[in-house]
Enzyme design. Structure first.
Site, PDB file in Angstrom:
ATOM      1  N   LEU A  46       2.371   4.097  -1.756  1.00  0.00           N
ATOM      2  CA  LEU A  46       3.621   4.475  -2.415  1.00  0.00           C
ATOM      3  C   LEU A  46       4.739   3.655  -1.793  1.00  0.00           C
ATOM      4  CD1 LEU A  46       3.733   8.380  -2.817  1.00  0.00           C
ATOM      5  CD2 LEU A  46       3.788   6.670  -4.639  1.00  0.00           C
ATOM      6  N   ASP A  47       5.681   3.178  -2.611  1.00  0.00           N
ATOM      7  CA  ASP A  47       6.835   2.459  -2.083  1.00  0.00           C
ATOM      8  C   ASP A  47       7.588   3.338  -1.088  1.00  0.00           C
ATOM      9  OD1 ASP A  47       6.280   0.305  -3.734  1.00  0.00           O
ATOM     10  OD2 ASP A  47       7.598   1.010  -5.340  1.00  0.00           O
ATOM     11  N   PRO A  48       8.271   2.731  -0.108  1.00  0.00           N
ATOM     12  CA  PRO A  48       9.015   3.533   0.878  1.00  0.00           C
ATOM     13  C   PRO A  48       9.976   4.538   0.267  1.00  0.00           C
ATOM     14  CG  PRO A  48       8.860   1.267   1.608  1.00  0.00           C
ATOM     15  CD  PRO A  48       8.291   1.291   0.223  1.00  0.00           C
TER      16      PRO A  48
END
Length: 299
Positions: A46-48
């Site tokens: 998952l993106d930050p």
């Protein structure tokens, strides 16, 4: 002499409700430390800035990660109209702006081209490899790349809510989908530009956000039986595969890497898992009444 692994042989899955502002590998490291586990990995980055389901596999459960990664996933996200960014989300630098704003009918009509089997160009800032290097590393160095389009199956893409400045969508898609690319391409298709304002993964294969443990809970229960009790069995990661029961004799053969007869059948050539008393013994290919293992679990 074999080098002894640090930590305990912890097996199973921990579903984390990832907060914004933390990277996926940071979460894996925190979970591994909190459980003093020898081995850990995640089933889909998952993106930050994204939140939601991040399924962490521990020990023997890491052998089931590919089957969760391949499973469908559901995302809820907001597309903000009027700007293109370097990352296709709100964390990037705005590179182009537009005053155009689509109406609800135009949005609904445009969504149809993003359903079913589509081709999608990954964002510049993505984990795609370019000549052995990650695209996000090259992008940070200022390198502009022409990334090849990749196939993606989108089984559902629906409007949840909308206003003049954006739209909230829910999407169910297969492996390799980039929500940021959907936002970028939808904005381009509507002539108004667009990027992701926020993103949440609602579920991933058998794992649900409402089952997720917060980072605060992980920290509070670190190195305690309470956190161990939250683990789901490694078999949870095999929910998408047929389960084939086996006798104890067949289980012994499978654990040694040999084909073992199963007590019920499956489609010829199917990937299945053998179970003895509900516990995973091996994953393999079903042929002629037997499972031919390619992954074996520690008994």
């Amino acid at each position: 002499m074999a080098r002894r692994r640090k930590g305990d042989p912890v097996d199973g899955w921990l579903v984390v409700d990832k907060p914004a502002g933390m990277g996926s590998t940071d979460i894996v490291g925190k979970v591994r430390w909190a459980l003093n586990a020898q081995k850990a990995g995640h089933a889909g980055t998952l993106d930050p800035d994204a939140t939601g389901v991040l399924a962490i596999a521990l020990g023997e459960a890491t052998k089931t990660v590919p089957f969760v990664t391949d499973a469908d996933k559901c995302y809820r996200f907001r597309v903000v109209w009027g700007a293109r960014t370097t990352t296709d989300d709100a964390s990037g630098t705005v590179t182009e702006m537009s005053d155009a704003r689509p109406d609800a009918d135009a949005v609904e009509a445009a969504l149809d081209r993003f359903r079913g089997d589509i081709m999608q160009v990954p964002p510049q800032v993505s984990a795609v490899k370019v000549e052995g290097e990650r695209a996000y590393d090259l992008a940070r160095e200022g390198v502009e790349m022409e990334l090849a389009a990749r196939p993606l199956h989108v089984s559902r893409l629906e409007v949840v809510a909308s206003d003049a400045d954006g739209v909230e969508l829910e999407m169910v898609c297969g492996k390799g989908g980039y929500v940021r690319a959907i936002a970028r391409d939808l904005g381009d298709a509507l002539g108004c530009l667009g990027h992701v304002g926020w993103l949440r993964r609602v579920w991933s294969g058998p794992f649900r956000a409402e089952e997720g443990v917060s980072v605060e809970t992980i920290e509070a229960e670190a190195r305690t039986p309470a956190l161990l009790a939250r683990l789901l069995p490694l078999e949870t990661g095999l929910a998408e595969l047929p389960e084939l029961p086996v006798s104890e004799a067949a289980a012994a053969r499978l654990r040694n890497g040999n084909p073992g007869e199963v007590l019920s059948g499956a489609e010829h050539g199917a990937t299945c898992w053998a179970a003895r008393d509900g516990r995973a013994v091996a994953i393999g290919t079903y042929r002629a009444g037997a499972l031919h293992p390619f992954k074996v679990f520690r008994s």
